[in-house]
Motif scaffolding. Structure first.
Motif, short mmCIF file in Angstrom:
data_model
loop_
_atom_site.label_atom_id
_atom_site.label_comp_id
_atom_site.label_asym_id
_atom_site.label_seq_id
_atom_site.Cartn_x
_atom_site.Cartn_y
_atom_site.Cartn_z
N UNK A 21 26.34 -68.96 50.43
CA UNK A 21 25.92 -70.08 49.57
C UNK A 21 26.40 -71.41 50.13
N UNK A 22 27.47 -71.34 50.94
CA UNK A 22 28.04 -72.59 51.45
C UNK A 22 27.06 -73.35 52.32
N UNK A 23 26.02 -72.65 52.80
CA UNK A 23 25.00 -73.35 53.59
C UNK A 23 24.36 -74.45 52.76
N UNK A 24 24.37 -74.24 51.44
CA UNK A 24 23.81 -75.25 50.55
C UNK A 24 24.54 -76.58 50.62
N UNK A 44 32.38 -70.78 56.89
CA UNK A 44 32.93 -72.04 57.37
C UNK A 44 31.86 -72.98 57.92
N UNK A 45 30.63 -72.46 58.04
CA UNK A 45 29.56 -73.30 58.58
C UNK A 45 29.42 -74.61 57.82
N UNK A 46 29.85 -74.63 56.57
CA UNK A 46 29.68 -75.86 55.78
C UNK A 46 30.46 -77.03 56.35
N UNK A 47 31.40 -76.70 57.29
CA UNK A 47 32.14 -77.79 57.93
C UNK A 47 31.26 -78.64 58.83
N UNK A 48 30.13 -78.11 59.26
CA UNK A 48 29.23 -78.89 60.13
C UNK A 48 28.44 -79.84 59.25
N UNK A 49 29.12 -80.84 58.77
CA UNK A 49 28.56 -81.67 57.71
C UNK A 49 27.29 -82.40 58.11
N UNK A 50 27.15 -82.67 59.43
CA UNK A 50 26.00 -83.47 59.85
C UNK A 50 24.87 -82.62 60.39
N UNK A 51 25.00 -81.29 60.24
CA UNK A 51 24.02 -80.39 60.84
C UNK A 51 22.62 -80.62 60.27
N UNK A 52 21.67 -80.78 61.17
CA UNK A 52 20.28 -80.97 60.77
C UNK A 52 19.43 -79.75 61.11
N UNK A 53 19.83 -79.07 62.20
CA UNK A 53 19.04 -77.92 62.63
C UNK A 53 19.95 -76.73 62.82
N UNK A 54 19.74 -75.68 62.05
CA UNK A 54 20.50 -74.45 62.24
C UNK A 54 19.49 -73.33 62.47
N UNK A 55 19.39 -72.90 63.73
CA UNK A 55 18.42 -71.85 64.08
C UNK A 55 19.16 -70.67 64.68
N UNK A 56 19.10 -69.54 63.99
CA UNK A 56 19.76 -68.32 64.48
C UNK A 56 18.82 -67.13 64.35
#
Lengths: 212, 975
Positions: free
Chosen positions: B233-236, B210-222
């Motif tokens: 694949x949805x991260x794409x 569901x992460x793909x819902x964060x449509x404006x995400x610029x930085x994803x650090x985990x």
């Protein structure tokens, strides 16, 4: 975040420092052995890899040229496996690892111990086959592998060990027939009992690994 | 006192007011009251809250921001104010707050759930404190919240799913805590989220699709969590993503091709996961990418990434994978920004990739631990920006090209563990930035060029294990920054140049295993930073400069195997010294008192003299003391070494020590090796030695010890080697020795032991090297239990007074290859298997016989089963008679058989067949139909005759055999 690749470089630097100071192959080989073994009674406590050679380690004996000639770890409560690194001990004469809880295969690299006189691996839990490479141990006089879980047939190549005086492979899971050539003509039947062996070899009539 | 009373009054008055929220400052005193309640739970060592006092308007209080009309508190910023204490529940009263910043303090305790009441809050910054407990679900009520940063605390538990309600959230920082559980799928509801930082927690489970819902995400650090499974694949679909950092998790599967759609990605870090498969070449579409790290995974296949496509790439790190092949031919882009290319620890092969020479922007190139081979290209100098050239652990061969001198920015040159030959080019002097040069484990030769000493930035030189010859450059002193000089295992000769003493920062100097000579230069006194100096296996000589005493940082000194002479006093100056090895030199004079930190002290094979009193009293760290082969004298005084309770090795053999062996030797609980042999010790073996339960090797031989072996010797159950030969010991050998079950070498020869050999020795079944009891006064019979020593290779019982027969059980000693029973009073027949030993093994036993000695017939009279001469004659006559009869009988039978055979062969040849003489009856039978003439009968009769004769024939043979057996049996009893 940008510094992560830099960390990698730093890591490389740190790694490279270690070999700059540890330089003796026999000590490294023994230290590698130690890292494989579990040693609840701390018999290997004195094995300090930073020393110039392993000659002052307990249970290790060197000759006057600081080459390891004896490894005495019989009855030492150690467990774990042996690795190829033992083959680095080119001057070893006595490999005494009997009565422990060592598992896994007998490394084929033990065949590189050209000066070995005695290989005592009895009363452990070695499995797999007796490596053919042991036939290269032309100085070997004593080979005691009894009371393990060794399987497969007795390698015919061992008949070329002309100096072999004592062989004991009893109480294993060996199969096939017993060689009769070379030194095998002198070994008593007790050396072979409690296996799945099918009696002495009948050359030309029965394949030596009959029943394996 | 007055102010406290007033607080109490206010407290009392405002019980009712507690229900009212302080949303406006209509009642200034109420807001002040709650703020002072907040203050009361804070500890404020820096006095930041000093002006929080009812006497002034709260809008003037430090950290507070009010609305323009001063009616509402809008912000509270106490970041970095050194505050500790806990967060008050009363923060919930300030519902007008839009900004609450308490970051970078030392606050403890939980985040109060009451913060959920701050409906107007847009920014909540609590990062870098010591807050604990869970993230309260009530935070999900803060509908207007845009920035929530609570990282770098000790928060635990799961990330509350209510976080998904914060639909206005732009920045969510939860890094550097101890959150566990998985990333809540509700995170996908945060449509306006720009930055999500979850690094360094204990998060596990999958990355939610569901992460793909964060449509404006610029930085994803985990990074640095325990996230598992595939990278979805949805991260794409996160089109705005610029930073994706999932390093150091347990992510598996292959790298999704979908990542190639992240057209704004600048930073991609997947290092330290379990990713496998090939690197998708589609990643080449990430044209914005600046940094890409895929190291420490299980990636395989070839390198498909190209700088020619990834035009903005600055760093590419693919180390620690299983990549094969080489660098692709169209990899480099001219005028690119690629600065770091790290491909170490893969399975890359082929020659040095010439393509790389086009990557002229490269600063760091790491190809170490691969399978590269061939020569280093002379055009290497095209990489003019290179600072780090790391090529170690490959199979590069050939020489170091002189062009290397053109890499003017080079700082680190790692070429160790290759097969590089030839000399170091003199052009190396141009490397003015060079700091570290590691060429060890190669086959380089020639002299170390003087020009190297022009590289004055050098801090570390390691040329260990090459074939360098000649002398150390006289100008080495120019290397003022040198910290490490490692030249061990080369063929260097000549003296140490005095200028080396001017490398004043030097910490490690290793010149061992060379052919260096001369004496140590007095300039060494300037090496005040020197910590380790190893010069062993050279030909150094002469006395040591007295000024070495000034080197106070020395920790490790190894000068062994040289020809140094004079006193060792100059090496006793450093209190940091932990190891000193001067074995095999010509040092003389007394032993000075040494550093209290000394752990290893080895002075064997010198000419040291004097006694060792007063030296060791304070060496409480000493583990290894070897003073063997010197001229040391005197006795071992009480309490002299007894404080060295950590001693593991004590070797004083081959000196001139005298006196009795002190009982305190028994106090060394860690002692594994004790060698006092070849001295002039007298008196008894102290029974206290039995307390050294870890002892593996005990050598007391070649002294003048007397008395009995104490039975406590049996307490040494770990003992491998016991040598007591050449003393004046007497009495019987204690039977307790059987408890030393691990003995593989036991020497008690050349003493005055009496009595019989204890049969308990037969229980020492690990005896292997030798059991030597020779040259004593032992009597009685050889115990048959010695036959249990199946591993024994040498047995020497010679020169005693042993009697009786050699027990047949000794035949079981199949490992034996040296046996000496000579010069005893043994008698009787030797076991037959002993015939292989030389005559000398048995000589001097008058009544012993059998091979290799004379056969026992000569001494028949002494044999137990005696037979009179007439009986012997009778037996012989009987044997001769019966054998004659048998021979005659057989001759007769053979004659008859031969006669019949002749007939058969003649008849069958008559029949036209080429039959052989040894055809059996059956075969002949089968042919009867063909042969119709009279020969048939003859054949049959012959068959009949032979078959009748067969049985008696065989019984006769059997009888003959039995007879021979009997005669053999007689012989064996005879001899």
């Amino acid at each position: 975040m940008a510094s992560l690749p830099l960390f990698s470089v730093l890591f490389t630097f740190l790694l490279s420092l270690a070999p700059a100071f540890s330089t003796n192959s026999e000590g490294n080989a023994l230290h590698a052995l130690r890292s494989r073994l579990s040693d609840p009674t701390n018999v290997l406590q004195s094995w300090d890899p930073t020393l110039v050679n392993p000659c002052t380690w307990f249970h290790v004996t060197c000759d006057s040229n600081n080459h390891v000639i004896r490894l005495d770890l019989g009855n030492s409560n150690i467990s774990g496996t042996l690795g190829s690194e033992l083959g680095e001990l080119k001057h070893l004469q006595y490999l005494e690892l009997y009565r422990n809880d060592i598992t896994g295969k007998i490394p084929k690299e033990l065949g590189n111990l050209k000066n070995l006189v005695s290989m005592d691996l009895y009363e452990n839990r070695f499995e797999g086959e007796i490596p053919k490479s042991l036939a290269k141990l032309k100085s070997l006089r004593f080979l005691r592998l009894n009371n393990n879980k060794l399987a497969g047939s007795i390698p015919r190549e061992l008949t070329g060990l002309s100096n072999l005086k004592v062989l004991d492979v009893s109480n294993n899971n060996l199969c096939g027939t017993i060689p009769v050539d070379g030194p095998f003509s002198t070994f008593p039947m007790e050396s072979f009992e409690h296996n799945r062996l099918n009696g002495p070899e009948l050359k030309g009539l029965v394949p030596y690994d009959f029943g394996c | 006192m007055g102010s406290i009373q007033m607080y109490q009054l206010v407290l009392f008055l405002s019980v009712l007011g507690a229900f009212l929220a302080v949303s406006t400052l209509g009642d200034n005193s109420a807001a002040a009251y709650w703020l002072l309640r907040v203050k009361s739970e804070l500890i404020d060592p820096a006095g930041v809250l000093e002006n929080w006092s009812p006497s002034s308007h709260i809008c003037s209080w430090n950290g507070l921001t009010c609305s323009d009309d001063q009616t509402r508190i809008l912000g509270l910023n106490l970041s970095g104010s050194g505050l500790s204490g806990s967060l008050s529940r009363e923060f919930g009263q300030f519902t007008s707050l839009e900004t609450l910043d308490l970051s970078s303090n030392s606050l403890t305790g939980p985040i109060p759930p009451e913060l959920g009441r701050l409906q107007n809050l847009r920014m909540l910054l609590l990062y870098t404190n010591y807050l604990s407990g869970k993230l309260p679900a009530e935070l999900g009520l803060l509908k207007k919240l845009q920035v929530l940063r609570v990282g770098d605390n000790m928060l635990t538990g799961e990330i509350t799913p209510t976080i998904g309600n914060l639909t206005e959230l732009r920045v969510l920082g939860l890094a550097y805590c101890q959150f566990n559980g998985s990333i809540p799928i509700e995170t996908g509801n945060l449509k306006h989220l720009i930055s999500l930082d979850l690094q360094k927690n204990s998060l596990n489970g999958l990355i939610p699709e569901e992460m793909h819902g964060c449509e404006e995400l610029e930085n994803f650090s985990a990074s640095n969590n325990q996230l598992q499974g595939d990278i979805p694949s949805s991260i794409g679909m996160l089109k705005s993503l610029q930073i994706l950092n999932l390093a150091n998790n347990s992510l598996s599967g292959s790298i999704p091709i979908a990542l190639s759609r992240l057209s704004n990605l600048k930073y991609l870090n997947l290092l330290g996961n379990e990713l496998s498969g090939e690197i998708p070449s589609e990643l080449n579409q990430l044209v914005q990418l600046e940094k890409l790290d895929l190291s420490r995974n299980n990636l395989s296949g070839t390198i498909s990434l190209l700088n020619t496509q990834l035009k903005n790439l600055e760093a590419l790190v693919l180390s620690n994978n299983a990549l094969t092949g080489s660098v692709p031919s169209n990899f480099c882009l001219r005028n690119s920004n690629l600065q770091q290319l790290l491909l170490a620890r893969n399975k890359l092969s082929d020659k040095f990739p010439l393509e790389l020479l086009n990557c002229s922007s490269l600063q760091q190139l790491d190809l170490s631990d691969n399978r590269f081979e061939g020569e280093l290209p002379s055009l290497l100098d095209k990489l003019e920006n290179l600072t780090d050239l790391i090529l170690n652990n490959n199979s590069f061969s050939g020489t170091l090209p002189p062009e290397i001198g053109n890499l003017s920015k080079l700082e680190n040159l790692f070429l160790f563990d290759n097969m590089i030959t030839g000399e170091i080019p003199v052009e190396i002097e141009k490397l003015q930035a060079l700091s570290v040069i590691y060429l060890y484990d190669n086959q380089m030769s020639g002299q170390i060029p003087r020009e190297l000493t022009n590289c004055t930035s050098l801090t570390e030189i390691d040329f260990f294990g090459n074939h360098f010859t000649g002398s150390i450059p006289a100008t080495v002193g120019k290397l003022k920054n040198l910290l490490l000089l490692q030249l061990r295992q080369n063929y260097l000769s000549g003296p140490i140049p005095p200028s080396l003493g001017y490398c004043k920062r030097l910490q490690l100097l290793a010149l061992a295993d060379n052919k260096l000579s001369g004496s140590l230069p007095p300039t060494f006194r300037f090496l005040s930073e020197l910590s380790t100096i190893t010069l062993y296996n050279n030909s150094f000589q002469g006395p040591l400069p007295t000024s070495l005493f000034l080197l106070k940082n020395l920790k490790i000194i190894n000068f062994s195997h040289n020809r140094f002479s004079g006193t060792i006093f100059p090496l006793s100056g450093s209190n940091a010294l932990t190891a000193l090895d001067l074995t095999n030199n010509s040092f003389s004079g007394p032993i000075p008192s040494m550093s209290r930190n000394l752990g290893r002290f080895r002075l064997a094979h010198n000419h040291l003299s004097g006694n060792i009193n007063s030296i060791f009293g304070q060496l409480t760290e000493l583990k290894f003391l070897d003073l063997s082969f010197n001229n040391l004298s005197g006795g071992l005084q009480p309490s002299q070494l007894s404080s060295c309770t950590k001693l593991e090795h004590l070797l004083l053999n081959n000196n001139k020590f005298k006196g009795t062996m002190p009982p305190w030797l028994g106090s060394f609980q860690e002692l594994g090796e004790l060698d006092l042999s070849s001295n002039n010790f007298y008196g008894t073996v102290p029974a206290e030695l039995g307390n050294c339960s870890k002892l593996l090797k005990l050598s007391l031989h070649s002294n003048t010890l007397s008395g009995e072996i104490p039975p406590e010797i049996g307490n040494l159950t770990s003992l491998n080697v016991l040598t007591l030969q050449r003393n004046n010991l007497s009495g019987s050998i204690p039977s307790t020795i059987q408890q030393c079950k691990k003995l593989y070498e036991l020497r008690l020869s050349e003493n005055f032991f009496t009595g019989s050999i204890p049969s308990e020795l037969g229980w020492l079944t690990e005896l292997q090297v030798i059991l030597d009891l020779s040259k004593n006064l032992l009597s009685g019979e050889i115990p048959s239990s010695l036959g249990n020593l199946l591993k024994l290779e040498r047995l020497n019982l010679s020169c005693n007074q042993l009697q009786g027969e050699v027990p047949p059980s000794l035949e079981k000693l199949t490992s034996l290859h040296m046996l000496n029973l000579s010069n005893n009073h043994l008698q009787g027949q030797l076991p037959p298997t002993f015939s292989g030993f030389p005559l000398s093994s048995f000589l001097g036993n008058a009544k012993l016989c059998g091979p290799p000695l004379a056969t026992c017939s000569e001494s028949v009279g002494q044999v137990k089963k005696q037979l009179s001469e007439t009986e012997v004659v009778g037996i012989i006559v009987a044997i001769v008679f019966t054998s004659t009869v048998i021979c005659l009988l057989m001759l007769c039978i053979m004659w008859r058989i031969w006669c019949h055979w002749r007939e058969v062969s003649i008849s069958s040849s008559d029949g036209g067949g080429i039959e052989q003489k040894r055809e059996d009856g059956k075969r002949v039978y089968g042919d009867k139909k063909i042969r119709r003439n009279g020969e048939y009968w003859k054949v049959n009769s012959m068959a009949l005759v032979s078959s009748q004769d067969n049985k008696p024939n065989s019984t006769i043979l059997a009888r003959i055999f039995h007879l021979r057996m009997d005669s053999e049996a007689i012989e064996t009893t005879l001899f």
